[in-house]
Design an enzyme around this catalytic site. Structure first.
Site, short mmCIF file in Angstrom:
data_model
loop_
_atom_site.label_atom_id
_atom_site.label_comp_id
_atom_site.label_asym_id
_atom_site.label_seq_id
_atom_site.Cartn_x
_atom_site.Cartn_y
_atom_site.Cartn_z
N GLU A 279 0.82 -1.21 0.00
CA GLU A 279 0.00 0.00 0.00
C GLU A 279 0.86 1.26 0.00
OE1 GLU A 279 -3.78 2.18 0.50
OE2 GLU A 279 -3.07 0.37 -0.50
N THR B 213 -11.53 7.13 -13.53
CA THR B 213 -10.56 6.69 -12.53
C THR B 213 -10.94 5.37 -11.89
OG1 THR B 213 -9.17 7.54 -10.73
CG2 THR B 213 -11.56 7.86 -10.52
#
Length: 488
Positions: free
Chosen positions: A342, A470
């Site tokens: 992440e 997106t």
């Protein structure tokens, strides 16, 4: 330093011409379909009509107002994969949902609701040949309520709104709300979305073309001066070059703003690791200090620079985008699972400041081997590294990007399977990692669509014919203009 903004910008084909897939691509493509089918069958069995499947506990969660976010996010991928029966079922379910009321007590996120529901429905409407008008109706039903996020004369919408009382609590909405105006003949949606972006383009910014990460909708002023290609600013920057391509608008301010942001990033934010020379985009914080940090989310930037570089006929930007993509792929290739973390950090010639704790001995050892170190080890089914990898393949035709995608498929099959379907993991550098009990809806919309299209006929959903929002929902684009931006 590269003077990007001074470059005359001419449009050219984005995809490599006469690009063909090598033998064996169909095997990988079918593997992605199998993953999708396994995931969606489990969703239908344990979470139908809800937002996300909880695949470990065989249950569900409703983090997107309970309208069925996974259905909205999966529809376009179903159509592209040829899963037409499921697509029809999804349309029929969507027709029954009242999007004027949240099914949960949660407020409604303007950004997340736009990219998933509005974007998902309108893209599915286009992909399926404009035959399901109910998809436009439902996109408008939810957008009508969200329009209350613009309070009074404010140019910037509040990000959260309570549909019950229309009390707002900044995302970028231009692609989705422009398409909504097109199909409803109500130009208000386009005007609202453009007004917000124009305000940001023209407001004072900490660095040229790079707005602060937070804006107060009540005043329209920046809050702090943090600059990043990551969370909070990512979609604003992403859409600056995608919006003119989707609309062929004669307003050069969008493409010019993107080029200014990129030029500033080249001059101020690009950093090269002291190990292996990986290229990263740093953050710039409230204290005007460079933070040597990266994130899975911000790894979209490689693909965005590749696309924008092609649209503006700037090979330097394409090459930087490819280097950013390769650095992000290295975060996958370097872990025990072959999946990227992440968040990560690195050192460059100007130091290793991150705004957080200094790396410990184990992190330094990892850095010295790989050119980055992990600061948040989880993987929540994010798509951005595979997104940029998809752009890199379609633009260069270099089969190393197919190898990357195939490696990701194998890692997902090996490490993300759980009780049913697929889920995130807490530690990408641990092959025995504990699982995260949530299959995010963007697994359907983004990860599996980008992987499928990587191994699909390059003329299917060509980057010269479509612009992706997106959330990886493709919108049909007109023939490209010869020039994007003013060149000044």
């Amino acid at each position: 330093m590269l003077a990007v903004v001074a470059t005359v910008v001419h449009g050219e084909p984005v995809q490599k011409q006469n690009l063909t897939l090598p033998e064996g691509a169909d095997t990988q493509r079918e593997a992605v379909v199998d993953i999708f089918v396994d995931s969606y069958e489990a969703y239908m069995k344990y979470a139908w009509g809800h937002d996300d499947l909880l695949p470990v506990s065989e249950s569900y969660t409703d983090g997107r107002n309970g309208w069925g976010a996974s259905i909205a996010d999966a529809m376009g991928t179903m159509w592209i994969m040829g899963l037409c029966d499921w697509f029809d079922q999804a349309v029929n379910y969507t027709a029954t949902v009242d999007f004027s009321k949240s099914k949960t007590d949660d407020t409604v996120s303007i950004f997340e609701t736009t990219i998933r529901y509005v974007g998902g429905f309108l893209s599915a409407y286009e992909l399926s040949g404009y035959q399901y008008d109910v998809l436009v109706d439902k996109a408008e039903q939810v957008a009508q309520q969200m329009s209350y996020a613009w309070v009074g004369n404010n140019a910037i919408p509040f990000e959260y709104i309570n549909f019950t009382g229309h009390e707002p609590t900044i995302g970028t909405l231009t692609l989705e709300w422009n398409r909504l105006s097109l199909y409803t003949n109500n130009d208000t949606y386009r005007q609202l979305a453009e007004m917000s972006v124009q305000h940001i383009i023209n407001m004072p910014s900490p660095l040229p073309g790079m707005p602060a990460n937070n804006i107060d909708p009540a005043t329209g002023d920046a809050v702090g001066g943090y600059v990043t290609w990551g969370s909070g600013s990512d979609s604003y920057l992403e859409y600056l070059v995608k919006y003119p391509r989707l609309t062929n608008t004669d307003d050069n301010s969008y493409a010019d703003a993107w080029l200014t942001a990129v030029d500033t990033s080249v001059k101020e934010l690009l950093r090269t690791s002291t190990v292996d020379d990986w290229l990263y985009l740093a953050d710039y914080d409230d204290d005007k200090l460079i933070r040597h940090v990266g994130s899975h989310l911000a790894c979209f930037a490689g693909g965005n620079w590749i696309l924008g570089g092609k649209l503006t006929n700037n090979d330097t930007l394409v090459n930087i985008g490819l280097q950013l993509t390769d650095a992000c792929w290295n975060t996958y290739a370097s872990t025990a699972t072959g999946i990227g973390p992440e968040e990560f950090a690195y050192a460059s010639s100007d130091g290793n400041y991150t705004g957080g704790p200094a790396p410990d001995e184990e992190q330094l050892e990892f850095y010295n081997e790989h050119g980055f170190y992990i600061t948040a080890p989880d993987y929540i089914l994010r798509p951005e590294v595979l997104e940029s990898n998809f752009y890199a393949w379609r633009v260069t035709g270099d089969t190393k990007y197919l190898d990357n995608a195939a490696s990701a498929i194998k890692s997902f099959q090996q490490y993300l399977t759980t009780t049913v379907a697929y889920t995130g993991i807490d530690d990408v550098d641990n092959t025995e990692s504990t699982k995260i009990d949530d299959m995010e809806s963007f697994w359907f919309a983004e990860v599996l669509k980008y992987l499928y299209l990587t191994f699909d006929d390059p003329e299917h959903i060509s980057l010269d014919d479509y612009v992706f929002n997106t959330e990886c929902h493709p919108f049909k684009a007109p023939t490209a203009k010869s020039v994007y931006g003013s060149g000044s």
